[in-house]
Enzyme design. Structure first.
Site, mmCIF file in Angstrom:
data_model
loop_
_atom_site.group_PDB
_atom_site.id
_atom_site.type_symbol
_atom_site.label_atom_id
_atom_site.label_comp_id
_atom_site.label_asym_id
_atom_site.label_seq_id
_atom_site.Cartn_x
_atom_site.Cartn_y
_atom_site.Cartn_z
ATOM 1 N N TYR A 1 -1.540 -1.977 -4.667
ATOM 2 C CA TYR A 1 -0.666 -1.798 -3.496
ATOM 3 C C TYR A 1 -1.432 -1.780 -2.178
ATOM 4 O O TYR A 1 -1.123 -2.532 -1.252
ATOM 5 C CB TYR A 1 0.154 -0.522 -3.646
ATOM 6 N N LYS B 1 -1.323 -4.510 1.093
ATOM 7 C CA LYS B 1 -0.958 -4.250 2.486
ATOM 8 C C LYS B 1 -2.072 -4.692 3.435
ATOM 9 O O LYS B 1 -1.806 -5.122 4.555
ATOM 10 C CB LYS B 1 -0.623 -2.762 2.663
#
Length: 259
Positions: free
Chosen positions: A181, A185
């Protein structure tokens, strides 16, 4: 999508919010509508999108869009072009955080998701939504944004993707930085910078925003902020007028995040 009169919407801002049937996306859609914006509420599942739109009211219109499915994106762009002829605001919010966390706590999941243990299949799946999906939607919607006299793109990222922050040993979320994750980003931030550079001088502004650590399905509801509070910066920036800046990366309230 129902047939709509273009003339009725020519003086209202038209926004597309992806991943808007729940969490931050739904809250952003609610608040945009409350501020007079017509919101195309993007959802992978059209029925869930319709249910969410009905919660908000007639100015929220469900549209099926799966950011990992090019045909779905192309169809959504064609529908928007047909019904409205333009897009004024694109909020790239759709995101996933994992595929194998299950009932594990965030701390437990972090142990199986660092650089040496992360599942490459999981990395690919998360990046497909969080990185490549955003780029695919941008490419499809850009011709519609070019038709607007005041176009803006708001990409919903996370402060945990900041390389500068994670390079600091004192950063409180540093231990959670991994290739699934957080790094997705980071890659989204890079994609956003590429968009900012491409659109310099065109009148289309791009902003990067981090919500707070919001209690949503994305983190198994372990977040510390309510959806209302956690969404505030996304809403604030999404409501920017033509005089407000682009090329910013902020969290609430207008605090700059280092790249």
């Amino acid at each position: 999508m129902p047939n709509l009169c273009v003339m009725e919407n020519q003086h209202k801002r038209i926004a597309l919010v992806t991943g808007a049937n729940q969490g931050v996306g739904l809250q952003v859609a609610k608040e945009l509508v409350a501020n007079g914006v017509t919101v195309l509420l993007g959802s992978r599942n059209f029925e869930r999108g319709e249910a969410a739109a009905k919660q908000i009211g007639p100015e929220a219109i469900a549209i099926q869009i799966d950011v990992t499915d090019q045909a779905s994106i192309t169809t959504a762009a064609a529908l928007i072009k047909k019904e409205f002829g333009r897009l004024d605001l694109l909020v790239n919010n759709a995101a996933i955080s994992n595929t194998r966390k299950g009932d594990l706590s965030l701390h437990e999941y972090a142990k199986i998701s660092n650089a040496s243990t992360a599942s490459l299949d999981e990395v690919r799946t998360v990046w497909e939504t969080n990185v490549f999906g955003v780029l695919a939607v941008y490419q499809a919607m850009l011709p519609l944004l070019r038709k607007s006299s005041d176009a803006r793109i708001v990409n919903v990222s996370s402060g945990v993707g900041s390389l500068a922050s994670n390079a600091d040993p004192a950063y409180p979320y540093r231990a959670f930085f991994g290739p699934v994750y957080s790094a997705s980003k980071t890659a989204l931030n890079a994609m956003t910078l590429a968009m900012m550079i491409e659109l310099e001088g065109t009148g289309i502004k791009v902003n990067l925003v981090s919500p707070a650590f919001t209690s949503t399905n994305l983190n198994g509801y372990e977040g510390t902020e309510s959806v209302e509070d956690g969404s505030r910066e996304v809403v604030r920036v999404a409501l920017f007028g033509p005089e407000e800046p682009g090329s910013t990366f902020t969290r609430w309230e207008n605090i700059t995040i280092p790249w």
